[in-house]
Write an enzyme that holds these catalytic residues in place. Structure first.
Site, PDB file in Angstrom:
ATOM      1  N   HIS A 193      46.055  17.800  22.501  1.00 10.13           N
ATOM      2  CA  HIS A 193      46.561  16.471  23.090  1.00 10.13           C
ATOM      3  C   HIS A 193      46.189  15.355  22.214  1.00 10.13           C
ATOM      4  O   HIS A 193      46.843  14.513  22.069  1.00 10.13           O
ATOM      5  CB  HIS A 193      45.797  16.615  24.421  1.00 10.13           C
ATOM      6  CG  HIS A 193      46.600  17.503  25.528  1.00 10.13           C
ATOM      7  ND1 HIS A 193      46.366  19.030  25.072  1.00 10.13           N
ATOM      8  CD2 HIS A 193      47.596  17.445  26.358  1.00 10.13           C
ATOM      9  CE1 HIS A 193      47.147  19.641  26.201  1.00 10.13           C
ATOM     10  NE2 HIS A 193      47.506  18.712  26.946  1.00 10.13           N
ATOM     11  N   HIS A 235      37.661  19.994  26.517  1.00 10.34           N
ATOM     12  CA  HIS A 235      37.280  19.980  25.260  1.00 10.34           C
ATOM     13  C   HIS A 235      36.000  19.136  25.313  1.00 10.34           C
ATOM     14  O   HIS A 235      35.375  18.590  26.106  1.00 10.34           O
ATOM     15  CB  HIS A 235      38.403  19.110  24.280  1.00 10.34           C
ATOM     16  CG  HIS A 235      39.638  19.802  24.427  1.00 10.34           C
ATOM     17  ND1 HIS A 235      39.762  20.859  23.410  1.00 10.34           N
ATOM     18  CD2 HIS A 235      40.878  19.755  24.934  1.00 10.34           C
ATOM     19  CE1 HIS A 235      41.146  21.341  23.465  1.00 10.34           C
ATOM     20  NE2 HIS A 235      41.643  20.622  24.497  1.00 10.34           N
TER      21      HIS A 235
END
Length: 271
Positions: A193, A235
């Site tokens: 992303h 993440h």
């Protein structure tokens, strides 16, 4: 003396163990002695061979153990620095994972953070680019959209390849969603992303005429999309930062292989 000899003979006669049927009990068996002696010899030989065989191994271990102990007790400066940064990264990422689950401190905002993350998924961007490409009627617009489609496909392939090589898991045990599996964004490093948001923002800033407020909002959107992945626990911080770096490098790669208008028209006609 002559009287003592008959007495000793009489004692020997009266002794029960001196009878013929008990003579075998007084004398040890030769076979047992031989077997015991052979067993002692074999055990001695086996011990000697075992000692000979074990000596090289023990010598090797004695030679290796001090080196291993020295490596563990005296690690290199690079190893200490890397492990320290890795520990700080994991600790900070877990602290910032405020939306990792419903029981977190910001668990109520998890749906909103997930919605923000969807704006950085590759599948919606590819679908939107194809729809705009079909409806576009200008050559300049088709050229920009075709190169944008190329950039999105390169981003998915590069990030998926890097994630397969690194195979780093996130700070929390969170299963990827359906869109993550479609874009092969199943591991943590680098953040897909973040790379996609950085690449798209840089692409639009270079190829679209936008006002200054829109430019600021575009940069803020890329930053929010990247760090939203840390907030939901998918993440680490370093994954997002590396994703921004790879996104910029992907933009530079697309600029190097930029397709001209004629090439785009040829590909559109084939399609």
């Amino acid at each position: 003396m002559p009287a003592s000899q008959p007495r000793s003979r009489a004692r020997d006669r009266n002794n029960v163990l001196n009878r013929a049927e008990f003579l075998s009990l007084n004398q040890p068996l030769k076979g047992n002695q031989e077997s015991r002696s052979s067993g002692r010899k074999q055990s001695g030989q086996a011990g000697a061979t075992g000692a000979q065989n074990s000596n090289p191994k023990e010598r090797r271990q004695s030679q290796q153990l001090p080196e291993e102990d020295c490596m563990q007790l005296n690690p290199s400066f690079k190893g200490i620095a890397f492990n320290s940064l890795l520990a700080i990264d994991i600790c900070m990422s877990k602290r910032l994972g405020v939306c990792a689950n419903r029981a977190s401190s910001w668990g109520g905002a998890r749906s909103m953070i997930n919605l923000l993350g969807i704006t950085g998924h590759g599948i919606p961007w590819i679908a939107g680019t194809l729809i705009c490409l079909v409806k576009s009627s200008t050559l300049a617009g088709q050229e920009v959209l075709m190169n944008l489609l190329l950039a999105l496909l390169l981003d998915i392939m590069i990030v998926a390849g890097l994630q397969k090589l690194a195979k780093r898991k996130g700070p929390y045990d969170i299963t990827p969603g359906l869109l993550d599996y479609l874009t092969m964004d199943t591991y943590a490093f680098p953040a897909g992303h973040a790379s996609r948001a950085a690449m798209l923002s840089k692409f639009f800033l270079n190829h679209l005429v936008l006002a200054i407020p829109l430019r600021i909002l575009l940069v803020l959107w890329a930053l929010c999309v990247g760090f939203s992945r840390v907030m939901i626990g998918r993440h680490h911080i370093t994954d997002v930062l590396s994703g921004f770096v790879f996104g910029y490098l992907q933009f530079r790669l697309v600029e190097l292989i930029w397709m001209s208008s004629n090439t785009c028209q040829m590909l559109i006609s084939i399609w």
